[in-house]
Design a protein around this motif. Structure first.
Motif, PDB file in Angstrom:
ATOM      1  N   THR A  64     -57.211  38.961  37.527  1.00 63.24           N
ATOM      2  CA  THR A  64     -59.006  37.511  37.109  1.00 63.24           C
ATOM      3  C   THR A  64     -58.840  37.081  35.967  1.00 63.24           C
ATOM      4  N   GLY A  65     -59.095  37.685  34.927  1.00 66.43           N
ATOM      5  CA  GLY A  65     -58.810  37.697  33.066  1.00 66.43           C
ATOM      6  C   GLY A  65     -57.722  36.940  32.692  1.00 66.43           C
ATOM      7  N   VAL A  66     -57.065  37.175  33.067  1.00 69.92           N
ATOM      8  CA  VAL A  66     -55.541  36.088  32.639  1.00 69.92           C
ATOM      9  C   VAL A  66     -56.734  34.459  33.385  1.00 69.92           C
ATOM     10  N   ALA A  67     -56.989  34.902  34.925  1.00 72.23           N
ATOM     11  CA  ALA A  67     -57.442  33.484  35.737  1.00 72.23           C
ATOM     12  C   ALA A  67     -58.635  32.787  34.720  1.00 72.23           C
ATOM     13  N   GLN A  68     -59.373  33.630  34.417  1.00 69.80           N
ATOM     14  CA  GLN A  68     -60.761  33.482  33.769  1.00 69.80           C
ATOM     15  C   GLN A  68     -60.334  32.205  32.227  1.00 69.80           C
ATOM     16  N   ALA A  69     -59.357  33.461  31.522  1.00 73.47           N
ATOM     17  CA  ALA A  69     -58.711  32.723  30.575  1.00 73.47           C
ATOM     18  C   ALA A  69     -58.225  31.002  30.863  1.00 73.47           C
ATOM     19  N   ARG A  70     -57.059  31.237  31.601  1.00 78.48           N
ATOM     20  CA  ARG A  70     -56.330  29.949  31.905  1.00 78.48           C
ATOM     21  C   ARG A  70     -57.530  28.656  32.319  1.00 78.48           C
ATOM     22  N   ARG A  71     -58.742  29.035  33.245  1.00 78.34           N
ATOM     23  CA  ARG A  71     -59.565  27.878  33.595  1.00 78.34           C
ATOM     24  C   ARG A  71     -60.533  27.313  31.883  1.00 78.34           C
TER      25      ARG A  71
END
Length: 215
Positions: free
Chosen positions: A37-44
């Motif tokens: 989830t943290g990686v997805a947050q960073a990408r967004r």
């Protein structure tokens, strides 16, 4: 040097979610990686921040911040300069403990810290010592920008709050009033005639123009 002819911006961006965030464990400078989830947050967030056309990126060297910064670097083509001085507050015996455990073992220390007293949480750093190491790095990077340049600083909630407090020249007792940052949200400091001012705090969308008398 500041003034009406300079309009630099500093974007202070907190890292994405980690497992210890979910468990409400005090991380400090423990090197905990991002969750999926943290990686997805960073990408967004990186897609949004890329629209600001940043000129430089600096980051904490801890994995959760470095990997967050890497997402923006991929989109912008900018290099990331990593600094140990942008790490989160070292908190000694508090690190790895949950909020409940900290209250149970260090209740008086926690209460004194929340009152704004200078406290070495768990025998670690003072908040002013975190500002002493982080704020000069941010200012040095900002000084390399042109008059309308944008610097992105990828760091940690506590380190960001102390850096903002120092750059705004606030009394350390009042730094806690700035509140926290959600994972992968950011604050924006803009340069005005009297120095740095807080333009956005705990934002997750692009800054909107200020329409009104307080321009």
């Amino acid at each position: 040097m500041t003034g009406t002819d300079r309009h630099r911006r500093i974007v202070l961006w907190r890292h994405g979610q980690t497992a210890w965030n979910i468990e409400q464990r005090f991380q400090g400078d423990t090197d905990i990686p991002l969750t999926e989830t943290g990686v997805a947050q960073a990408r967004r967030a990186a897609r949004l921040l890329a629209a600001l056309r940043p000129d430089a990126i600096i980051a904490s060297d801890l994995r959760r911040a470095a990997d967050t910064a890497a997402e923006l670097a991929t989109l912008t083509g900018l290099p990331v300069t990593h600094y140990e001085g942008l790490r989160e507050t070292y908190a000694g015996e508090w690190q790895g403990l949950t909020h409940t455990e900290i209250l149970a073992r260090f209740g008086e220390q926690y209460t004194a810290w929340k009152r704004g007293e200078p406290v070495r949480r768990g025998g670690g750093e003072l908040e002013t010592e975190v500002a002493d190491r982080a704020a000069p790095l941010v200012l040095a990077a900002a000084d390399k920008l042109d008059d309308r340049g944008v610097l992105v600083v990828v760091s940690h909630g506590g380190a960001i709050r102390t850096t903002i407090g120092r750059l705004l020249d606030l009394d350390p007792v009042s730094w806690e009033s700035l509140g926290g940052l959600s994972n992968c949200c950011w604050s924006v400091l803009g340069e005005g005639a009297r120095g740095w001012r807080l333009m956005e705090h705990n934002a997750g969308t692009l800054p909107e123009p200020v329409l009104g008398d307080d321009v």
